[in-house]
Structure formats: C-alpha cells, structure tokens
Design a protein around this motif. Structure first.
Motif, PDB file in Angstrom:
ATOM      1  N   MET A  52      -2.340 -20.691  25.829  1.00  0.00           N
ATOM      2  CA  MET A  52      -2.873 -19.646  24.945  1.00  0.00           C
ATOM      3  C   MET A  52      -4.340 -19.880  24.593  1.00  0.00           C
ATOM      4  O   MET A  52      -5.050 -18.957  24.216  1.00  0.00           O
ATOM      5  CB  MET A  52      -2.025 -19.597  23.666  1.00  0.00           C
ATOM      6  CG  MET A  52      -2.093 -18.276  22.929  1.00  0.00           C
ATOM      7  SD  MET A  52      -1.347 -16.927  23.869  1.00  0.00           S
ATOM      8  CE  MET A  52      -2.696 -15.774  23.922  1.00  0.00           C
ATOM      9  N   VAL A  76      -9.367 -16.741  23.731  1.00  0.00           N
ATOM     10  CA  VAL A  76      -7.970 -16.566  23.308  1.00  0.00           C
ATOM     11  C   VAL A  76      -7.570 -15.084  23.302  1.00  0.00           C
ATOM     12  O   VAL A  76      -6.519 -14.707  23.825  1.00  0.00           O
ATOM     13  CB  VAL A  76      -7.764 -17.159  21.897  1.00  0.00           C
ATOM     14  CG1 VAL A  76      -6.343 -16.891  21.402  1.00  0.00           C
ATOM     15  CG2 VAL A  76      -8.057 -18.645  21.900  1.00  0.00           C
ATOM     16  N   ASP A  77      -8.435 -14.245  22.733  1.00  0.00           N
ATOM     17  CA  ASP A  77      -8.070 -12.823  22.629  1.00  0.00           C
ATOM     18  C   ASP A  77      -8.028 -12.157  24.004  1.00  0.00           C
ATOM     19  O   ASP A  77      -7.228 -11.258  24.238  1.00  0.00           O
ATOM     20  CB  ASP A  77      -9.039 -12.090  21.694  1.00  0.00           C
ATOM     21  CG  ASP A  77     -10.496 -12.229  22.111  1.00  0.00           C
ATOM     22  OD1 ASP A  77     -10.912 -13.356  22.442  1.00  0.00           O
ATOM     23  OD2 ASP A  77     -11.220 -11.220  22.110  1.00  0.00           O
ATOM     24  N   ALA A  80      -4.769 -12.889  25.574  1.00  0.00           N
ATOM     25  CA  ALA A  80      -3.715 -12.043  25.006  1.00  0.00           C
ATOM     26  C   ALA A  80      -3.769 -10.651  25.614  1.00  0.00           C
ATOM     27  O   ALA A  80      -2.740 -10.080  25.981  1.00  0.00           O
ATOM     28  CB  ALA A  80      -3.875 -11.970  23.485  1.00  0.00           C
ATOM     29  N   MET A  88       4.558 -18.713  18.063  1.00  0.00           N
ATOM     30  CA  MET A  88       4.211 -20.090  17.718  1.00  0.00           C
ATOM     31  C   MET A  88       5.312 -20.795  16.942  1.00  0.00           C
ATOM     32  O   MET A  88       6.048 -20.189  16.182  1.00  0.00           O
ATOM     33  CB  MET A  88       2.913 -20.096  16.912  1.00  0.00           C
ATOM     34  CG  MET A  88       1.774 -19.480  17.721  1.00  0.00           C
ATOM     35  SD  MET A  88       0.170 -19.828  17.053  1.00  0.00           S
ATOM     36  CE  MET A  88      -0.812 -18.729  18.080  1.00  0.00           C
ATOM     37  N   ALA A 106      -3.534  -5.402  16.257  1.00  0.00           N
ATOM     38  CA  ALA A 106      -3.152  -5.982  17.544  1.00  0.00           C
ATOM     39  C   ALA A 106      -2.904  -4.877  18.576  1.00  0.00           C
ATOM     40  O   ALA A 106      -3.298  -5.001  19.739  1.00  0.00           O
ATOM     41  CB  ALA A 106      -1.909  -6.857  17.382  1.00  0.00           C
ATOM     42  N   ARG A 110      -5.790  -3.276  22.121  1.00  0.00           N
ATOM     43  CA  ARG A 110      -5.490  -2.989  23.532  1.00  0.00           C
ATOM     44  C   ARG A 110      -5.817  -1.561  23.910  1.00  0.00           C
ATOM     45  O   ARG A 110      -5.527  -1.112  24.994  1.00  0.00           O
ATOM     46  CB  ARG A 110      -4.005  -3.259  23.793  1.00  0.00           C
ATOM     47  CG  ARG A 110      -3.703  -4.734  23.697  1.00  0.00           C
ATOM     48  CD  ARG A 110      -2.246  -5.033  23.559  1.00  0.00           C
ATOM     49  NE  ARG A 110      -2.038  -6.473  23.683  1.00  0.00           N
ATOM     50  CZ  ARG A 110      -2.278  -7.346  22.713  1.00  0.00           C
ATOM     51  NH1 ARG A 110      -2.708  -6.938  21.548  1.00  0.00           N
ATOM     52  NH2 ARG A 110      -2.086  -8.634  22.910  1.00  0.00           N
ATOM     53  N   ILE A 164       3.819  -5.684  20.957  1.00  0.00           N
ATOM     54  CA  ILE A 164       2.710  -5.890  21.891  1.00  0.00           C
ATOM     55  C   ILE A 164       3.145  -5.734  23.346  1.00  0.00           C
ATOM     56  O   ILE A 164       2.354  -5.328  24.185  1.00  0.00           O
ATOM     57  CB  ILE A 164       2.079  -7.282  21.619  1.00  0.00           C
ATOM     58  CG1 ILE A 164       1.335  -7.242  20.274  1.00  0.00           C
ATOM     59  CG2 ILE A 164       1.152  -7.703  22.747  1.00  0.00           C
ATOM     60  CD1 ILE A 164       0.892  -8.590  19.766  1.00  0.00           C
TER      61      ILE A 164
ATOM     62  N   TYR B 390      -4.622 -17.682  15.567  1.00  0.00           N
ATOM     63  CA  TYR B 390      -3.371 -16.907  15.487  1.00  0.00           C
ATOM     64  C   TYR B 390      -3.649 -15.418  15.686  1.00  0.00           C
ATOM     65  O   TYR B 390      -2.998 -14.759  16.491  1.00  0.00           O
ATOM     66  CB  TYR B 390      -2.710 -17.160  14.130  1.00  0.00           C
ATOM     67  CG  TYR B 390      -1.350 -16.505  13.978  1.00  0.00           C
ATOM     68  CD1 TYR B 390      -0.245 -16.963  14.693  1.00  0.00           C
ATOM     69  CD2 TYR B 390      -1.165 -15.432  13.113  1.00  0.00           C
ATOM     70  CE1 TYR B 390       0.999 -16.367  14.551  1.00  0.00           C
ATOM     71  CE2 TYR B 390       0.072 -14.836  12.956  1.00  0.00           C
ATOM     72  CZ  TYR B 390       1.158 -15.309  13.678  1.00  0.00           C
ATOM     73  OH  TYR B 390       2.384 -14.714  13.531  1.00  0.00           O
ATOM     74  N   MET B 392      -6.285 -14.011  17.031  1.00  0.00           N
ATOM     75  CA  MET B 392      -6.827 -13.749  18.371  1.00  0.00           C
ATOM     76  C   MET B 392      -5.745 -13.842  19.433  1.00  0.00           C
ATOM     77  O   MET B 392      -5.798 -13.153  20.453  1.00  0.00           O
ATOM     78  CB  MET B 392      -7.970 -14.718  18.680  1.00  0.00           C
ATOM     79  CG  MET B 392      -9.241 -14.412  17.879  1.00  0.00           C
ATOM     80  SD  MET B 392     -10.475 -15.705  18.065  1.00  0.00           S
ATOM     81  CE  MET B 392     -11.026 -15.389  19.748  1.00  0.00           C
ATOM     82  N   SER B 393      -4.747 -14.666  19.182  1.00  0.00           N
ATOM     83  CA  SER B 393      -3.676 -14.809  20.177  1.00  0.00           C
ATOM     84  C   SER B 393      -2.848 -13.533  20.282  1.00  0.00           C
ATOM     85  O   SER B 393      -1.985 -13.414  21.136  1.00  0.00           O
ATOM     86  CB  SER B 393      -2.763 -15.983  19.820  1.00  0.00           C
ATOM     87  OG  SER B 393      -1.874 -15.619  18.787  1.00  0.00           O
ATOM     88  N   ARG B 394      -3.126 -12.582  19.393  1.00  0.00           N
ATOM     89  CA  ARG B 394      -2.461 -11.282  19.489  1.00  0.00           C
ATOM     90  C   ARG B 394      -3.393 -10.236  20.110  1.00  0.00           C
ATOM     91  O   ARG B 394      -3.133  -9.040  20.033  1.00  0.00           O
ATOM     92  CB  ARG B 394      -1.995 -10.811  18.107  1.00  0.00           C
ATOM     93  CG  ARG B 394      -0.996 -11.733  17.418  1.00  0.00           C
ATOM     94  CD  ARG B 394       0.019 -12.328  18.377  1.00  0.00           C
ATOM     95  NE  ARG B 394       1.041 -13.104  17.711  1.00  0.00           N
ATOM     96  CZ  ARG B 394       1.535 -14.245  18.189  1.00  0.00           C
ATOM     97  NH1 ARG B 394       1.077 -14.755  19.320  1.00  0.00           N
ATOM     98  NH2 ARG B 394       2.494 -14.876  17.550  1.00  0.00           N
TER      99      ARG B 394
END
Ligand SMILES: Nc1ncnc2c1ncn2[C@@H]1O[C@H](COP(=O)(O)OP(=O)(O)OP(=O)(O)O)[C@@H](O)[C@H]1O
Ligand SMILES: [Mg+2]
Lengths: 258, 436
Positions: A52, A76-77, A80, A88, A106, A110, A164, B390, B392-394
């Motif tokens: 991740m 990281v983003d 995703a 987590m 979130a 996208r 997501i 956290y 950003m991981s989304r």
C-alpha cells in the motif's frame, strides 16, 4: 474488464534499517482469493503495508506491479486509485471528519472534477451497504473510526471496501476482534465482492474466517518469506496441528523475523 | 523609551473631532489619551515579543472614502456576508472609517433599540456613549494601544438594547477595508439592559493589499441583569495590517456572554478576549478558531475572570498553523476569592501542518477560592502521518487528505458555534485559507 494481476517479486522491506521481508514472491489475479497465515511477527502486516505504500516501510529490493504498472513508483493515493485496497489491522481515527464525508471523498477521488457523485446516489449506496453489514445508520455521521469498537472498525473497513470496489484488496486480520455474528456479516460483505474482477488477499490467524470465505490458495509466512503454499486444506491442517510440522519440515527454529 | 513615529499629532485629532461635530467630552478623552499614549508601555502578551511591531505608522486615520450606497455596490466578499437586502435586516456597513449603509428595522426602532455608527452615537446619544465609552470595561490608560485607540477612534458601532427587548435576528456590522492608506480604529459598544438579548455579528474584510497598515480594535460588551449577548466575529484582515483587537465584556447577575470568534487575519495579530463575570450566576463562553499561514505571528489571550458566585466560564480554542505561521494560545481562568461554586473550564488545541509552523498553548488556572471546580486541556502537535496514509490509502489525494484533517480538527469548535451565520462564514473562510 480484463482480470487484474498484482505481482510481488523478490520483495525485501526494511523498517528503521531492519530487514523484515526477505524475498517475498506472490501473484494475485482477479477472481482469486488468497490467504496468508503465519505466526505473530513474521512479516504479514509488513507485506500489506509495503504494497500500500506505508511511509515507514522501505522497499530495498524487488518489484510490485499491478497489471504491469510499477506500483512502487506510485504515491499511496495513486496506488489506491490504480485499484489497490488495504483493510488495515489498526485503522486510524480522524476527529471531525464524518464517516460519510470521508467515504464520499474517497468515491469522488476516483471521478473527474465536475462529475462528483450526487449526494442522493451516494447516500442510497452507502445506506444499502450499511444495511448489509448491519451497521447502525448513525455510524455514517460519526467521526471516522473515533470511538468505534474493534468490531465496528472492521465493519467500517469492509464498508469502505464495498463502496470503493477495488481490483485487488488486502484484508489484514479483518476477523480479529469480531464476534461470531459479526464475522458472518463481514464475510457476507466480502463474499459479495467475489467476481472475475476482484482479487483478494486475506491475512488471518484462524480457520474460522476461511470457513466462510473459502480461499483458493493458502500461504504460510515465516521469517519474512512465504515458506509454504497450498490450497484450502493447508489452512485446515494448520488449524488442527499448528505450525510445528512446517518448522520441522523446513528446519526452522525461530519463525519470527531476525 | 524608544522614539515613536507618530502619524497623527494633536491638531490632527482636533481637526478630526471638529469635522465630526463631536461633543467636547469626547475630544477631551481623545486629547488626554493621546498625551498618555506617548509614555504608556505596550501591552505584554505572554510569549510574543511585539516591541518591533508597527502599531503607530499608517497612512491616515481620517481617510475619506465615498460611501457605498447599496448592497449592489459592495465588494463581493461583503455581499456574501450580508446576503440579499430585506426589510427586517439590521446591518451596518462601514467603508474604511466612513459609515456607508445603515439598515435598521422599524420593529427595532419602535422597541427603542439604538444601532448606529460611532460618530452618530457621539452626536445623537452623547450621554449614553459617554457613560460607556472606555469607562468601565476597557480603560484608555491600560497601555499604549488602548490609549492610542481612545485618541484615534475613527469608526465602529453603538448597539443599545433596552430592557426586556429580545432581538431575534442577528444584528450585523461589516467593516470593509479597501483603501491601503486607511487605519482602522473601530470601537464597538454593545449594551444589553435587564432581560434583553441580542446576537451581534461583525466582519472585517480587506479587499486591498497594503504596505503598512494598522488595526486597533476595541469592543466593550456590557451585559445587564439576566440579559444575553451572543457576539460573533470573523476577522479577515490582509497580510501587512498589524492588528490589535481587544474584545471584552462584563456581566451583571445571571447575564450571559457568548463569543464566537474566527480570527483569520493574514497579518500579525494580538487578540485579547476577556470576560469579567461580575454578577452572581453569570456565564461566559468563548469559542475561537484560528488559521495561520505565511509567516504571520499571532498571540491569543482568552481570559475569564470569576468575581460572582456560581459563575461559569468556558473557553474552547482550536488553531491550525500552516507554512511558517506562529501562534501562542494563552488561556486564563481566574477565580477570585468569594466566587464560590464557580466553574472554569478551558481547552486549547493547535495543529501544525509544516515543519516551520509553530504553536504554543499555555493554559493557566488562577484560583483563589476553595469551593470551585476547574479544568483544562491543551495540546500542540503536528499532523499524524498515519492519518494521512489512511486517508490516502482510500485514493484521496494528499492535499485533500490534509484538508479533511484540518477541517476535522476545527470542526469540534466550528460545529458548536451558536451563531449559524458565523458558522457558515467560517467554513468558507477556512476553506479558502486552507487551500492556498
Ligand atoms: N513500525 C515498526 N517499527 C519497528 N518494528 C516493526 C514495525 N512494524 C513492524 N515491525 C517489526 O517487524 C516484524 C514483523 O511485523 P508484522 O507486523 O509484519 O508482523 P505480523 O506477521 O503482521 O504479526 P501479527 O500476526 O502479530 O500481526 C515484527 O518483528 C515487528 O516488531
Ligand atoms: Mg499483523
């Protein structure tokens, strides 16, 4: 949509200068369910964090690709948005940001600017998923994970997963801290994701999760490597006999990362 | 003492007073204060050195701006604040020092409410103004800046609510700073007589940049027996304006003062907010949010002093510091001897977004009475990288993740603000300050 493939090759990862992962190889394709098991402190969460892009974990060798794209070169983003998801083991708490607000960010991350999801549609979708996960509606207006019980946090991770709809998800001990009913509900949510365009890696200590979500592949991790792989029957044997037989088979004395 | 460069002299003050047809007492207050200003020391805000700050050099305190004649002529930022014009609205708009628009509903007029600009108050309500102007809440001779204020006051409002009058809709004052030479010396007086209530909201809006500006603002709230004042402020003065803002109130028995303060200036700022709980059973609540950016330095002293028995004082402040901004939060709860059964509670939190940002929170409880309760909480810290990870991981971009964390950090204060208008405005201002 063609199936996605996450490929991990010869992955070495250090934290604060200490090498934790020592050459992990793994391939997960859309439609497949993998489980990783292994004693405490053998590097399972480290693997998920490295995939991740956790800021503290440093990849010193090896590659990670998603459909041929270099994951390690992404923020990281970006990882995703490329299709990776990590539920987590210890989700962060964020004061002042409601669960709904966070989820909507979130989703919109996208979508193009100007093409944000309509509030109505978002709420309908969220309410549907929350119903399926038997979450109280007021959880959507609470601050993100703040004061959530262990089980509520896990359900909330799955709510995010369902919202997501990633290509490849890693679930780090999604079953820990869940009571029997919650385990069933969470499993229902995960199973709902099943399909050709969804691949999943579950990190778990217990067969009981795998009773609800049957894995296609089971891997055992020790000393920062995958030391054994098999089918669903491997997990059953581990449940019955523990890890000693593997250690004997492979001549391992201390399974933790040295 | 060091040589002070004065932009104004005594004859300038006389001219200004004469041009406004001020009563003699006011001229005398000005001249007396002006004399004292020379020798009085600067205030000493804890942990911020201000002796090099510019409080005395500015263009002019007697700027001549053409007044705005209608809402349509107002700058966009001000229009957003006042909303569409309507008959029940009570709004005062000031352009630099010049009174521009004053709308007051018939209902309030008939009830005997006075809501007018400072100069008009001096002419038409001279006795009342004289009774309250820097006589009991803030005194001219406290330090150099209060003295300068008394000498140079050039704007502001007077709001007087007679007894038993409850004003439902907020009364608004909008202070527009759109001339780079204009210095702001606004004085606001809010008086509520027994059993009355009012919500007052003020805005400071800069629409110009200036090389060197000064704002020296004093508010005095005098809350009568069992009356209520809800006082909101959203300050957005520009970068090179040095601000001294002192908002202070006193309470009669069972009176309540609530402060909702959004201090969003881009320049160096000293903010002092004090409530003296004189009457038994009186109550003060201060909620404050701050966003600092650039290289500005700010000092916020929030103080509640309990004199009366059964008094309650609450302070809740959250601030976010970006870039190389620096903020000191001083919170003081003081319970005087005899103020039995009183309760003093305060919470201060600062979040720093960058390595260069600085924050310091100093909670102080000074208690001279046994039979009381008190508590404080304070924290100063940087953004938790794991929170950003956290989010950003989304899939959320870093900037957006930071934005969420900042809004989240301020939300526990913003969401509790008792004035809807201020809450809404602040959300917008925070958004703008955070984005840039
Ligand atoms: N942030 C960290 N700082 C220092 N050491 C760490 C950190 N994260 C992991 N480690 C170390 O790396 C090793 C592997 O940890 P990891 O969390 O990957 O184990 P795990 O297999 O997930 O264990 P568990 O089953 O208990 O969750 C452990 O020895 C752990 O102490
Ligand atoms: Mg783990």
């Amino acid at each position: 949509m063609p199936q996605s493939t996450l490929t991990v090759k010869d992955l070495h990862v250090s934290i604060d200068g200490k090498e934790i992962l020592k050459g992990v190889n793994l391939e997960i394709k859309g439609g497949e369910f993998h489980a990783i098991m292994g004693p405490n402190g053998t590097g399972k969460s480290t693997l998920s964090a490295a995939i991740m892009g956790h800021p503290k974990y440093e990849v010193t060798q090896g590659t990670i690709t998603l459909d041929g794209e270099d994951v390690l070169g992404m923020e990281v983003d970006e990882r995703a948005r490329a299709g990776l998801f990590l539920a987590m083991q210890y989700p962060s708490e964020i004061t002042g940001v409601t669960n709904a607000e966070f989820l909507r960010s979130a989703v919109n991350a996208r979508r193009e600017e100007g093409d944000e999801i309509s509030l109505m549609k978002f709420i309908r979708q969220m309410d549907g998923n929350m119903d399926l996960l038997e979450m109280d509606q007021d959880m959507s207006q609470r601050y993100l994970n703040e004061g959530f019980s262990g089980g509520e946090k896990k359900r909330n991770e799955i709510l995010q997963l369902m919202t997501i709809e990633p290509k490849i998800a890693i679930l780090d001990e999604i079953d820990s801290g869940l009571d029997i009913d919650a385990l069933k509900v969470v499993s229902k949510g995960i199973n709902k994701m099943r399909g050709e365009d969804f691949g999943c890696l579950m990190i778990t200590h217990y067969q009981r999760l795998l009773n609800y979500i049957t894995p296609d592949y089971v891997h055992v991790m020790m000393q920062g490597k995958i030391v054994k792989s098999g089918g669903a029957e491997l997990a059953e044997r581990l449940e019955a006999e523990g890890y000693d037989w593997i250690k004997q088979e492979l001549g391992i004395e201390d399974e933790t990362v040295q | 003492m060091t040589e002070t460069l004065w932009t104004v002299d005594e004859s300038g003050i006389r001219d200004f007073s004469a041009a406004n047809n001020e009563p003699e007492w006011l001229l005398n207050v000005r001249l007396d204060a002006f004399k004292k200003a020379e020798d009085l020391p600067l205030p000493k805000p804890d942990k911020t050195k201000i002796d090099k700050w510019n409080f005395t050099e500015f263009g002019t305190h007697a700027v001549k701006s053409a007044p705005f004649n209608s809402f349509a002529e107002l700058p966009e930022a001000a229009q957003a604040v006042v909303g569409p014009e309507n008959e029940t609205q009570n709004v005062y708009v000031q352009r630099n020092g010049v009174p521009s628009i004053l709308n007051i509903s018939n209902e309030l007029k008939e009830a005997g409410v006075i809501f007018t600009d400072f100069a008009t108050a001096a002419k038409e309500h001279s006795d009342l103004l004289q009774k309250y102007f820097m006589t009991q809440v803030v005194k001219a001779d406290e330090h150099k800046l209060t003295a300068l204020h008394a000498a140079l006051v050039n704007g502001g409002v007077f709001l007087y609510v007679p007894k038993n009058v409850e004003i439902k809709e907020p009364v608004q004052a909008v202070f527009i700073h759109d001339d780079q030479n204009a210095a702001i010396f606004n004085h606001v007086i809010v008086v509520t007589e027994a059993n009355s209530s009012v919500t007052y909201v003020e805005n400071y809006i800069s629409t110009v940049e200036t090389k060197q500006g000064v704002a020296n603002i004093v508010t005095e709230v005098i809350a009568g027996n069992n009356s209520q004042v809800s006082y909101g402020a959203v300050d957005t003065l520009t970068e090179n304006v040095t601000t001294y803002v002192n908002r202070r109130g006193v309470t009669a028995p069972n009176a309540r003062i609530e402060w909702s303060l959004g201090i969003m200036n881009d320049g160096n700022t000293i903010s002092e907010n004090v409530t003296n709980l004189i009457g038994d059973g009186s109550f003060a609540d201060t909620k404050m949010v701050v966003v600092g950016r650039g290289s500005q330095s700010m000092n916020f002293t929030t103080k509640v002093v309990h004199f009366g028995k059964h008094t309650e004082g609450y302070i809740l402040k959250h601030g976010v510091m970006k870039d190389a901004a620096k903020a000191i939060f001083n919170g003081i709860g003081k319970i005087e001897h005899g103020a039995t059964k009183s309760n003093a509670v305060q919470e201060s939190r600062i979040l720093m977004l960058s390595e260069k940002a600085r924050g310091d929170a100093n909670p102080i409880l000074l208690i001279d009475e046994d039979d009381v309760t008190a508590g404080h909480a304070a924290s100063v810290g940087r953004v938790d990288p794991l929170q950003l990870y956290y989010l950003m991981s989304r899939g959320i971009e870093k900037r957006e993740a930071e934005r969420l964390v900042i809004h989240g950090f301020l939300a526990p204060v913003v969401n509790k603000l008792p004035i809807e208008n201020v809450k809404k405005q602040l959300k917008g201002v925070i958004e703008r300050k955070v984005r840039q």
